[in-house]
Scaffold this active site. Structure first.
Site, PDB file in Angstrom:
ATOM      1  CD1 TRP A 105     -26.077 -30.341 -44.873  1.00 30.72           C
ATOM      2  CD2 TRP A 105     -23.957 -30.635 -45.469  1.00 30.72           C
ATOM      3  NE1 TRP A 105     -25.936 -30.712 -46.232  1.00 30.72           N
ATOM      4  CE2 TRP A 105     -24.945 -31.036 -46.373  1.00 30.72           C
ATOM      5  CE3 TRP A 105     -22.587 -30.698 -45.703  1.00 30.72           C
ATOM      6  CZ2 TRP A 105     -24.441 -31.495 -47.851  1.00 30.72           C
ATOM      7  CZ3 TRP A 105     -22.170 -31.344 -46.878  1.00 30.72           C
ATOM      8  CH2 TRP A 105     -22.903 -31.714 -48.043  1.00 30.72           C
ATOM      9  CG  ASP A 106     -25.916 -25.836 -47.122  1.00 33.30           C
ATOM     10  OD1 ASP A 106     -26.052 -27.012 -46.660  1.00 33.30           O
ATOM     11  OD2 ASP A 106     -26.822 -25.450 -47.872  1.00 33.30           O
ATOM     12  CD  GLU A 128     -30.770 -33.188 -50.014  1.00 34.26           C
ATOM     13  OE1 GLU A 128     -30.231 -32.798 -49.178  1.00 34.26           O
ATOM     14  OE2 GLU A 128     -31.455 -32.540 -51.071  1.00 34.26           O
TER      15      GLU A 128
END
Length: 764
Positions: A357-358, A486
């Site tokens: 998704w970066d 995270e």
């Protein structure tokens, strides 16, 4: 703490030191690529010490069987991996029977240089043994003009003695991945031959059990030498090459020019590969190494003309931003819509080398400004073409709609860490945010209203099914997630996830009735469905603390033992290399922007006071141990007038790899976060925003800089922006006049606008 191996230079990555202890770090930092193929900065000749030999081809991967102790329903069958491809730069050398090996031999006048003006990697040194002294030079690049071509030049000049030098130039398919589960060999030979002075090797990926197509790669090579020396052909399993033996006197020089062409089954069917590769090689041989390098430099000059950021008065900052732009453009420049930007690019194997998704969160905002719109559109089309895979991902979780993968080559999830892959679902929102970003910036609605709306609606359907209604508080909630941070897994009501889910539903409602008729009919969104989406939007739960007056990262975050990062011992950093995962999860420390990611994404939806309270609460607890973290905080700090903090965080994002801040660059570069240095300058220091089609700037000049400048593409225009200690100047280089805003004052840019720079008190 940081580790710097290379000298400060605005255009070069250079050193006079061979640092054997940090050889892998050197290799990462001297990686080169052209969007089609690339490699780490390993040596051409033998190196028996610690090294990560890596050469990679875009879109070539292997489905490695998922291996976990406890299988959970929904796990992908395989983990997709970029695989180490044929080593075509290899040149083994012996001098009087002694293998040239810099892991064992001390040499003089060592110098290594990556020139960012043209992508040439160069290395020189002097070898001495008894009465023999030889000056060696190695040069290589992969062409951004002819993407299938690579070039290597090796020179050996005798400075004293009369050495016998044996040079073995080869194409070597005996390569392995460091991240393979059981040291598997991912390639098998199809054909090899030495014929008419041309060496070729055809390889195919080994069979797999997942119906993933096998890839075939053909590499052809021609060696040109300066001396009339008879070459000896060598042909072994997975290896072909030519060996030359030469004896020289003082002042004589032996030169090898190695031209390589590589084709893959992504573009050329196996039965046509040898013919196609030979044709490419023949065309390449019509010009010399220097002529190809001249074309290469001209092509890079054109890229730099559009995208260079110039910083006056701070060469460290200048080198950092150019290094990041160079590596980004070496990884992806939009030529192939089947490709995306992998987190390591061509610089390593970590993270599987696939798509994250970066791209949508960090690459799209920069590429919109520094490349033509079609480049970014191809990134969006890449996701549209993988919509079927995203539908499968959601189905495997028992959910409706589309769940875009955490890691993928095909659209189907191929990452197997439950807490990340199946809980970090906020990534789905970034797919929609990128579409909105493109539409808002370019003014082009055609993608959104035709294909993009299918992505938007299917993601909305996912969110509508993934939420649940709490009768106790009469709100919709999302449990069992991991936010961008995270270091906090399996939480309930991550604020950012809830916010972006609700925003996606609203964006779908705002645009479904505007979509092209064919797309509307295909999607068939009912009135009941729209009503449900609106109900979720109206009744979404957002964790909030009235006393602190901040958005709460998730339901139990404030129950942690809250403390600033400054309370940590230096020897505990980075946490992920010194603490157990249990200790990290129980701590309050934040890996990267989480709540602040939402504040950044949706900056026009929050007041300055809200931004300031949340920034001042969360940033002190953030360890920035994700490469994606510093740029978001730098942009927000700049907006809030915290100049010193903004500049410090810019340095971290600009030189994250060059100075190895997180002690992990030896695995490869952090490619997808490299856009952060550009974003920190343009969106941070220059305060560029574009909301509702209105371009605005709010620049300041960092105290230690004398000035900075950059250019952006905006709706058919090329605009140059220059900031110094006295003025802010905007020049319309190409295109029609434009209404914009500087320091909240509307102006019309016809040719050039110059205004005094605003000098305000900062809140450092």
């Amino acid at each position: 703490m940081y580790k710097r191996l290379f000298e400060i230079d605005p255009w070069k990555i250079a050193t006079n030191q061979l640092d054997r202890e940090n050889k892998r770090l050197m290799e990462s930092l001297t990686s080169i690529g052209n969007g089609y193929m690339g490699m780490r900065g390993m040596f051409e000749e033998t190196y028996s010490g610690d090294s990560h030999q890596g050469l990679y081809l875009a879109g070539i991967w292997y489905p490695d069987k998922t291996r976990v102790g406890w299988w959970k329903n929904g796990y992908p069958d395989y983990f997709g991996k970029v695989i180490n491809a044929v080593n075509f730069i290899a040149v083994d050398i012996t001098i009087n029977g002694t293998v040239l090996d810099l892991a064992k031999q001390d040499v003089k006048d060592f110098y290594m240089e990556l020139d960012m003006k043209n992508g040439l990697l160069k290395r020189t040194f002097v070898y001495e043994e008894a009465e023999n002294k030889v000056a060696f030079s190695f040069e290589r690049f992969v062409s951004i003009v002819d993407k299938e071509l690579g070039f290597v030049r090796v020179k050996a000049e005798v400075l004293s003695g009369n050495p016998e030098i044996r040079v073995f130039s080869k194409v070597d398919g005996n390569v392995r991945n460091e991240d393979s589960n059981y040291d598997e060999m991912f390639w098998e030979e199809k054909q090899r031959e030495n014929q008419d002075g041309i060496n070729y090797l055809m390889m195919e990926t080994i069979p797999n059990a997942f119906e993933v197509p096998r890839f075939t790669v053909t590499t052809v090579m021609k060696n040109k030498i300066s001396e009339s020396v008879e070459g000896q052909r060598v042909s072994e399993i997975l290896l072909v090459g030519d060996q030359f033996t030469w004896s020289g006197n003082i002042g004589q020089m032996f030169t090898l020019e190695k031209t390589i062409a590589v084709v893959t089954s992504r573009d050329v069917p196996e039965e046509n590969q040898l013919t196609a590769a030979k044709e490419l090689l023949t065309a390449g041989l019509s010009q010399t190494f220097d002529q190809h390098l001249e074309k290469q430099e001209a092509a890079w000059e054109e890229r730099w003309h559009k995208a260079d950021v110039q910083i006056i008065g701070d060469d460290e900052a200048q080198q950092g931003i150019r290094f990041n732009l160079f590596q980004l453009f070496s990884t992806y420049y939009g030529e192939d819509e089947r490709l995306n930007v992998g987190p390591k690019g061509f610089t390593g194997e970590k993270y599987g080398g696939a798509t994250y998704w970066d791209t949508e969160a960090y690459i799209v905002p920069m590429y919109l400004s520094v490349t033509e719109p079609k480049v970014t559109r191809k990134l969006l089309e890449y996701r549209y073409k993988q919509l079927d895979g995203a539908l499968i991902n959601a189905q495997r979780q028992g959910l409706k709609g589309a769940l875009y993968p955490m890691v993928t080559f095909t659209g189907v999830e191929c990452h197997n860490e439950w807490e990340i892959t199946f809980e970090e679902i906020h990534r789905n929102g970034s797919m929609v945010h990128a579409i909105a970003d493109y539409t808002n910036y370019t003014g082009d609605e055609t993608y959104l209203l035709k294909d993009g709306i299918k992505v938007v609606v299917n993601i909305a359907r996912f969110w509508a099914d993934r939420v649940h209604y709490s009768k106790r508080v009469q709100k919709y909630m999302i449990h069992g997630v991991t936010g961008p941070n995270e270091y906090d897994n399996n939480v309930s009501n991550n604020w950012f996830t809830n916010y972006i889910a609700s925003w996606c539903l609203k964006y779908a409602l705002d645009n479904i009735d505007r979509a092209y008729t064919e797309s509307k009919h295909e999607l068939n969104v009912s009135a009941d469905e729209k009503e449900k989406w609106q109900d979720i939007i109206d009744h979404m739960y957002y964790p909030y603390d009235e006393e602190l007056d901040v958005f709460v990262q998730h339901d139990t975050f404030l129950d942690k033992d809250l403390m600033p990062v400054s309370d940590l011992r230096p020897e505990d950093r980075p946490l992920n290399q010194h603490w157990s995962w249990d200790r990290i999860l129980r701590s309050c420390f934040i890996k990267q922007a989480d709540v602040l990611q939402g504040v950044y994404f949706f900056g026009d939806q929050f007041t300055r006071e809200e931004k300031e309270r949340n920034f001042n609460f969360y940033e002190p607890m953030t360890v920035h141990e994700s490469s994606l973290s510093p740029c978001v905080h730098a942009i927000l700090a700049a907006e809030l007038g915290q100049e010193e903090k903004a500049v410090d965080l810019y340095k971290r994002t600009a030189r994250l790899d060059l100075d190895n801040y997180n002690n992990d660059t030896d695995d490869g570069l952090h490619i997808t976060s490299m856009s952060g240095s550009w974003l920190a300058i343009v969106q941070g220091f220059a305060g560029m925003r574009t909301y509702d089609g209105q371009l605005t700037f709010n620049p300041f000049l960092p105290k230690m800089w004398q000035g900075y400048s950059f250019a952006i593409n905006y709706r058919g225009r090329l605009i140059s922006i220059a900031v110094n200690s006295e003025t802010v100047a905007l020049e319309l280089v190409e295109g029609e006049e434009l209404s914009l805003s500087i320091y909240e004052k509307e102006m019309t840019l016809r040719e050039k606008i110059t205004v005094p720079i605003r000098k305000e008190e900062t809140v450092d």
